[in-house]
Write an enzyme that holds these catalytic residues in place. Structure first.
Site, mmCIF file in Angstrom:
data_model
loop_
_atom_site.group_PDB
_atom_site.id
_atom_site.type_symbol
_atom_site.label_atom_id
_atom_site.label_comp_id
_atom_site.label_asym_id
_atom_site.label_seq_id
_atom_site.Cartn_x
_atom_site.Cartn_y
_atom_site.Cartn_z
ATOM 1 N N ASP A 22 0.867 -1.183 0.000
ATOM 2 C CA ASP A 22 0.000 0.000 0.000
ATOM 3 C C ASP A 22 0.900 1.227 0.000
ATOM 4 O OD1 ASP A 22 -1.761 2.054 0.366
ATOM 5 O OD2 ASP A 22 -2.528 1.354 2.303
ATOM 6 N N TYR B 35 -7.863 15.080 -12.018
ATOM 7 C CA TYR B 35 -6.820 14.127 -12.381
ATOM 8 C C TYR B 35 -5.511 14.838 -12.712
ATOM 9 C CZ TYR B 35 -4.075 10.914 -15.235
ATOM 10 O OH TYR B 35 -3.043 10.166 -15.755
#
Length: 290
Positions: A36, A126
């Site tokens: 992660d 984005y």
């Protein structure tokens, strides 16, 4: 050397896996199940425990439209996680190779290929979060190469080429925008370039931002026409249309052709023409079907 590749199950990660098969270096391929990258301690431990010399960060939140309503997660993956990688590799005095995007340029108008020094102006979440990722790398002070790319496709995952192969073989007609211009990028070409840079140790002293896409220029309409022609999908009537016929929450770059002069001069690598690479990808996809 030991190389950590994040986002290894995505398009570029899979292609780097292919490109590096014969390398004498040791590659560690991870995705979210193994690492992660939003967890700073987990990243630091991975880098320390495996004596990582280079991180190639292929992980990102890439759903451009969904990012508009998912800003927190997009920022976490595209900026915070990048900062974690940058700080961890700085502790090892290693190098980060980070993948960014043409979306940092937003919707600003131009008609000449975009250089690395051109002002950025992202118009959506984005692009903004990817810019924040670039800024996090620079702020960390780590040794880093940032590669901005565009219109990425491959044999893996969901992408424009695979979508259009399906649509042009099943639909009688199709409208595709012609007022957004750029260059498709075959992920295998970018992966091979990154592999060559690592394999030949050309990253030493070459820190900075670089642009990489395939050579040439086309619109999404031209791209689709080429896909259908190469695949032999002749029964679909493909027509050009304006972007406003497909409303989107994001203003996409109208002209995002990337100038690759700096990349070619620095690394002395050839960049394939987009149609040549598209033929290779479609050939591979058809062979995989049989």
């Amino acid at each position: 050397m030991n190389i950590l590749v994040t986002g290894a199950n995505g398009q570029l990660g899979n292609c780097i896996r292919n490109a590096s098969r014969l390398s004498k270096d040791k590659y560690f391929f991870t995705d979210v199940a193994e690492l992660d990258i939003t967890d700073a301690d987990a990243v630091a431990n991975m880098v320390h425990d495996n004596d990582i010399d280079i991180i190639v960060n292929c992980a990102a939140y890439t759903n451009v439209d969904k990012a508009e309503t998912d800003e927190t997660i997009a920022e976490k993956l595209n900026a915070l996680a990048v900062a974690n990688l940058a700080h961890a590799i700085k502790e090892k005095d290693g190098t980060l190779i980070h993948i960014s995007t043409d979306y940092v340029f937003g919707g600003s108008q131009c008609n000449t290929p975009r250089t690395e020094t051109e002002p950025v102006n992202p118009t959506g979440v984005y692009g903004l979060t990817k810019l924040h990722g670039e800024q996090a790398v620079e702020a960390s002070g780590c040794k880093a190469l940032i590669f901005r790319t565009a219109w990425l496709y491959s044999e893996y995952g969901k992408n424009f080429v695979k979508t259009m192969l399906n649509l042009t073989s099943t639909q009688p007609d199709l409208k595709v925008v012609f007022d957004q211009v750029g260059t498709p990028t075959y992920a295998q070409d970018l992966a091979h370039a990154i592999y060559e840079i690592i394999e030949n140790r050309k990253f030493h002293g070459s820190e900075g931002i670089y642009h990489y896409s395939n050579e040439g220029v086309c619109s999404w309409f031209d791209f689709t026409k080429a896909i259908a022609e190469i695949a032999g999908n002749k029964d679909c009537d493909i027509q050009p249309c304006h972007s406003d016929e497909f409303p989107s929450p994001v203003i996409r770059p109208s002209y995002s052709v990337l100038d690759k002069t700096k990349f070619k001069q620095t690394f002395d690598l050839q960049v394939p023409y987009w149609i040549d690479s598209l033929k290779v990808c479609i050939k591979n996809l058809k062979e995989n079907e049989s």
